[in-house]
Design an enzyme around this catalytic site. Structure first.
Site, short mmCIF file in Angstrom:
data_model
loop_
_atom_site.label_atom_id
_atom_site.label_comp_id
_atom_site.label_asym_id
_atom_site.label_seq_id
_atom_site.Cartn_x
_atom_site.Cartn_y
_atom_site.Cartn_z
N HIS A 1 0.80 -1.23 0.00
CA HIS A 1 0.00 0.00 0.00
C HIS A 1 0.82 1.27 0.00
O HIS A 1 0.26 2.36 0.15
CB HIS A 1 -0.92 0.06 1.22
CG HIS A 1 -1.99 -0.98 1.22
ND1 HIS A 1 -3.25 -0.74 0.73
CD2 HIS A 1 -1.99 -2.26 1.63
CE1 HIS A 1 -3.98 -1.83 0.86
NE2 HIS A 1 -3.23 -2.76 1.40
N LYS B 1 -8.55 13.84 4.88
CA LYS B 1 -7.67 12.66 4.83
C LYS B 1 -6.68 12.80 5.98
O LYS B 1 -6.63 13.84 6.62
CB LYS B 1 -6.94 12.58 3.50
CG LYS B 1 -6.28 13.91 3.08
CD LYS B 1 -5.58 13.80 1.76
CE LYS B 1 -6.49 13.92 0.56
NZ LYS B 1 -6.74 12.66 -0.13
N ARG B 2 -5.88 11.75 6.23
CA ARG B 2 -4.86 11.89 7.27
C ARG B 2 -3.92 13.04 6.94
O ARG B 2 -3.70 13.37 5.77
CB ARG B 2 -4.07 10.58 7.39
CG ARG B 2 -4.80 9.53 8.18
CD ARG B 2 -5.11 9.96 9.60
NE ARG B 2 -3.92 9.96 10.43
CZ ARG B 2 -3.56 8.97 11.24
NH1 ARG B 2 -4.32 7.91 11.36
NH2 ARG B 2 -2.47 9.06 11.97
N LYS C 1 0.75 14.49 1.45
CA LYS C 1 -0.61 14.77 0.99
C LYS C 1 -0.83 16.28 0.77
O LYS C 1 -1.80 16.71 0.20
CB LYS C 1 -1.64 14.23 1.98
CG LYS C 1 -1.63 12.70 2.07
CD LYS C 1 -2.63 12.19 3.09
CE LYS C 1 -2.53 10.70 3.36
NZ LYS C 1 -3.18 9.87 2.32
N THR D 1 -8.49 6.65 -1.92
CA THR D 1 -9.84 6.10 -2.10
C THR D 1 -10.85 7.19 -1.84
O THR D 1 -11.97 7.16 -2.36
CB THR D 1 -10.09 4.91 -1.16
OG1 THR D 1 -9.59 5.24 0.14
CG2 THR D 1 -9.40 3.66 -1.66
N LYS E 1 -14.59 8.37 -3.66
CA LYS E 1 -15.84 8.66 -2.95
C LYS E 1 -16.40 10.02 -3.40
O LYS E 1 -17.60 10.17 -3.63
CB LYS E 1 -15.61 8.67 -1.43
CG LYS E 1 -15.23 7.30 -0.89
CD LYS E 1 -14.65 7.35 0.53
CE LYS E 1 -13.94 6.04 0.85
NZ LYS E 1 -13.07 6.12 2.02
C1 26W Z 1 3.90 0.46 9.90
C2 26W Z 1 3.20 1.75 9.93
C3 26W Z 1 2.26 1.87 8.80
C4 26W Z 1 0.91 1.90 9.02
C5 26W Z 1 0.03 2.00 7.97
C6 26W Z 1 2.73 1.93 7.52
C7 26W Z 1 1.87 2.02 6.48
C8 26W Z 1 0.52 2.06 6.69
C9 26W Z 1 -0.42 2.11 5.53
C10 26W Z 1 0.24 1.47 4.33
C11 26W Z 1 -0.91 3.47 5.24
C12 26W Z 1 -2.08 3.50 4.31
O1 26W Z 1 -3.21 3.53 4.76
N1 26W Z 1 -1.85 3.53 2.99
C13 26W Z 1 -2.91 3.88 2.06
O2 26W Z 1 -3.56 2.73 1.59
C14 26W Z 1 -4.68 3.08 0.82
C15 26W Z 1 -5.40 1.82 0.46
O3 26W Z 1 -4.66 1.07 -0.45
C16 26W Z 1 -4.27 3.87 -0.40
O4 26W Z 1 -5.42 4.29 -1.09
C17 26W Z 1 -3.46 5.10 0.01
O5 26W Z 1 -2.96 5.76 -1.12
C18 26W Z 1 -2.33 4.68 0.92
O6 26W Z 1 -1.65 5.81 1.42
#
Ligand code: 26W
Length: 810
Positions: free
Chosen positions: A356, A544-545, A550, A652, A656
């Site tokens: 992701h 968004k976060r 971003k 995503t 929406k």
């Molecule tokens: C280990 C810490 C950590 C926690 C969460 C690292 C990475 C994450 C995720 C990968 C963050 C995340 O939510 N990524 C998002 O995933 C979405 C679903 O695929 C994508 O639409 C977003 O672009 C992406 O940032």
């Protein structure tokens, strides 16, 4: 159950008396929520049992989606919708004097996720059940979800989200399905009949108890399971503590506290890796508990273990659950006596992995020492996987030491989880075409060379049931009235709307719905901020976060620039804008928190300056969450998707907004690229560097943020306002960090580089909005194309191309 309003009302009254001993007149909203929720769950219970019965009888292949996060939000409205009784209940409750919208507000928002990745998992569960696939979620039942955000004096303050304070009507505790997970201790190795035997000794045992949530499909009959695990102490066992008497009792309490902490809270870090022991414990807890329970279910089928890959698929949502790989190897070898090669073959045929993110700071690398101590047997297995993999590399690329070092699973005394996941999966997918291309050509090039057939793309999607039918029922109704209801089951058929894009009456109806949604949001904002919001202004939204990539910073700097223009020329001609932000920052992410403060500071100055005369207003809505998203998105005119190209894997939220008729202001990043492919230049507002350019700058250099500061007076003016005394910078050096990241650290995310083109594009939006007919045409074209982004499409692809499963007709 109840297909007409009168039956519903009768059943409801009886339940109220029977279960709460209350007549209708005395019932509170909370009472109504509880009765209604229980009614729905009990009803789904029958279908739930039938679905499971069917799976078992037919020995259907099951998919288990392992994820540390399931951001499911509220379930009542969606369950009513999927059970086909939403309108009956809405009207029935109204007759009884209750508003369904108010009742829905009683439900705690299940915030068991950070953002995109967790919400994607929730959308996937909805699509799996609705398309009648045998697919289940496997997660953790965190006692505290993502923190609740308050804004105090413009600063983010985090409060614990104790979402279980209210009864959770959806979950069922399944004591009988508990399993044991083992940590610490050591491994004893000995030879028995010429075979090596591994025994885990002196471990600390943790009881994993599942809480099951029914996932109700849109045909109401298909009900899958989200199984969330809770960590509890083992009270009966005397193995660890002897008798719990005397001093041992304190030892027990200490143990209990430490065990319970495993499922206590969700880590609030999104896309920043932190090597915390408790997080690693959570990951192994999820993987071990989930797998044991899956294999127990499989065991009851009475089939040989060789057939596991035909009966079970395991999917890992990012690398967080990668430990399913060594854990499965352990169970097959140590508990079922299988040899390495056979266990490896089975494991790799079962596991598939989704990446992701390409942000290097998000790639998980666990310290070897931590892995060795916490999970000694798992450590040995990972070591062996690495040794065999490196052996393979050496024979394939003899003498190519740099390559082997780059690809090894264990390197620098760390376990690289992404490498482990790639090596042991039969499928590795990215989440949008551009993202997958970057993985294949750049970030994971060497792995792609070695395993060319393993990599594939599965562009993300969103469930149109929650994000259109539930969040924007009027728009869904209009679609039904114009093209019929087939789109509900075949969302791509929304394309049929395109033929109405120039139809004046259709346009008017779309506009009227948008206006009512804006009024509703305006009311919400007024109730929170005590200010009027102009529903005729352009609602320009970024929710968004909060993360540097971003670029909420680009947005607020542009607003500050607009403000400067208005101050210079108070009669400037512009369509009034309402800028809406919603974003949580990771509690330890200093820069992100400063950006929140900056947004609130600019908001304060602008909203209270009489010269602005309502031309711009800025609102930061606190505690952005799934339920708040459902209020905001249907009301948006402009959707800000402005990440630095190449950085947002997919996004995503962008989908929406599109589905709800907002026009995208975005970069060529993530799934924006695919949106553009469908709707073209005319129906989107694109700006900024392309991914190739960004990646080339990173590789070859050549970008100097200071040149832009020196050469563009607009940039210089807004940046100076951050640090020179004035309305924005009135005390301390609050925004120095922001100034420094942009100039001293050379603006890693190209905020200044893209500034000019962002400003221009906003001017274009202003111009475009004045022509309402054209704007509505664009909006309708976007809605029409958005069906392609239904997660139903995405899930069909995962099902046929990765998991090899078929819908199951009940
Ligand atoms: C280990 C810490 C950590 C926690 C969460 C690292 C990475 C994450 C995720 C990968 C963050 C995340 O939510 N990524 C998002 O995933 C979405 C679903 O695929 C994508 O639409 C977003 O672009 C992406 O940032």
């Amino acid at each position: 159950m109840f297909n007409d309003k009168e039956t519903f009302k009768q059943v409801f009254r009886e339940d109220l008396i029977g279960k709460l001993g209350k007549p209708l007149e005395e019932a509170s909203n909370a009472d109504v929520y509880n009765i209604l929720g229980n009614m729905i769950r009990e009803n789904a219970g029958r279908h739930w049992a039938d679905t499971n019965q069917k799976y078992k009888a037919d020995k259907d292949k099951q998919v288990y989606y392992f994820s540390m996060e399931f951001l499911i939000g509220r379930l009542l409205g969606n369950n009513l919708l999927n059970m086909g009784v939403l309108e009956v209940v809405r009207e029935g409750l109204a007759d009884l004097g209750f508003s369904l919208a108010d009742i829905e507000e009683e439900e705690a928002d299940a915030g068991l996720g950070n953002g995109g990745l967790g919400r994607l998992a929730a959308c996937f569960l909805d699509s799996l059940a609705s398309l009648q696939y045998a697919g289940h979620g496997c997660g953790i039942r965190y006692k505290y979800g993502l923190f609740e955000q308050k804004i105090v004096d413009g600063y983010q303050v985090e409060l614990p989200d104790y979402w279980l304070q209210k009864d959770n009507v959806w979950e069922v505790r399944r004591e009988d399905k508990q399993v044991e997970v083992r940590f610490w201790g050591h491994v004893e190795t000995r030879a028995e009949n010429g075979e090596l035997v591994f025994e885990h000794k002196d471990y600390e045992a943790v009881r994993a108890v599942p809480y099951d949530i029914p996932i109700i499909g849109a045909d109401r009959r298909h009900v899958n399971t989200l199984r969330n695990w809770s960590a509890e102490s083992i009270t009966q066992s005397t193995r660890t503590f002897g008798t719990f008497a005397g001093t041992d009792y304190h030892k027990f309490l200490e143990y209990k506290r430490s065990v319970e902490s495993i499922s206590e809270f969700l880590y609030p870090d999104d896309s920043e890796y932190e090597g915390k022991l408790l997080r690693l414990k959570q990951q192994y807890f999820l993987c071990s508990a989930g797998l044991q329970s899956i294999l127990r279910t499989f065991g009851k089928l009475g089939l040989p273990y060789e057939s596991l890959p035909d009966k079970v698929a395991l999917h890992i949502n990012d690398t967080h659950p990668t430990l399913v790989i060594p854990e499965l190897m352990r169970i097959l070898m140590d508990e079922h006596g299988m040899g390495w090669n056979k266990a490896w073959d089975i494991t790799t045929r079962m596991v598939s992995y989704t990446n992701h993110t390409i942000l290097s700071e998000a790639l998980e690398r666990w310290p070897l020492q931590m892995v060795r101590e916490l999970m000694p047997r798992i450590f040995l297995i990972i070591e062996e996987i690495n040794a065999r993999f490196c052996g393979e590399l050496m024979s394939r690329y003899p003498g190519d030491q740099p390559r082997i070092e780059q690809m090894a699973i264990i390197h620098d005394d760390q376990v690289r989880m992404a490498h482990l996941a790639i090596v042991a999966s039969h499928s590795v997918n990215g989440v949008a075409a551009l993202h997958t291309e970057i993985l294949q050509k750049r970030e994971m090039r060497l792995f792609n060379e070695m395993y060319p057939h393993r990599f594939n793309n599965k562009t993300n999607g969103i469930t149109h049931r929650r994000w259109l039918m539930h969040a924007n029922p009027e728009l869904a109704g209009l679609i039904n009235d114009s093209i019929g209801t087939r789109w509900i089951h075949h969302p791509q058929e929304m394309i049929g709307l395109i033929k109405y894009c120039e139809d004046a009456s259709f346009q008017e109806q779309v506009a009227a719905i948008k206006r009512r949604n804006k009024l509703r949001l305006a009311e919400y904002i007024s109730s929170k901020h005590g200010v009027q919001v102009d529903p005729d202004s352009i609602f320009d939204v970024q929710v968004k976060r909060l993360h540097a990539y971003k670029r909420q910073l680009l947005n607020i700097l542009h607003i500050l620039h607009l403000y400067n223009q208005i101050k210079d020329n108070p009669s400037m001609d512009m369509v009034p804008r309402t800028f809406i932000f919603g974003a949580k920052a990771a509690p330890s992410y200093h820069l992100a928190k400063r950006i929140i403060k900056l947004i609130n500071t600019v908001a304060d100055v602008v909203n209270n300056d009489p010269d602005v005369k309502g031309k711009i207003r800025i609102f930061f809505l606190e505690n952005y969450s799934v339920s708040l998203a459902e209020k905001i998105i249907p009301a948006a005119d402009v959707s800000e998707q402005i990440s630095t190209a190449s950085k947002e894997a997919s996004g995503t939220g962008n989908m929406k907004f599109m589905m709800n008729g907002a026009l995208t202001l975005g970069t060529m990043d993530g799934a924006n690229v695919e949106m553009h492919e469908m709707v073209g230049d005319n129906n989107m507002f694109l700006f900024g560097l392309r991914a190739e350019q960004v990646l080339d700058y990173y590789q070859y250099g050549g970008y100097h943020a200071r040149d832009i500061y020196a050469g563009d007076s607009r940039v210089r003016e807004v940046l100076d306002q951050l640090v020179n005394p004035g309305p924005i910078c009135c005390h301390s050096q609050e925004f120095d960090t922001i100034f420094q990241t942009l100039l001293d650290n050379n603006d890693e995310f190209f905020v200044l580089k893209d500034f000019a083109s962002y400003v221009e594009t906003h001017v274009e939006i202003d111009r475009a909005y004045r022509n309402q007919k054209e704007w509505l045409k664009k909006s309708i074209i976007n809605i029409g194309h958005s069906g392609k982004f239904s997660s139903d499409n995405t899930i069909s692809r995962y099902a046929s191309e990765i998991w090899k499963i078929h819908p199951i007709r009940l």
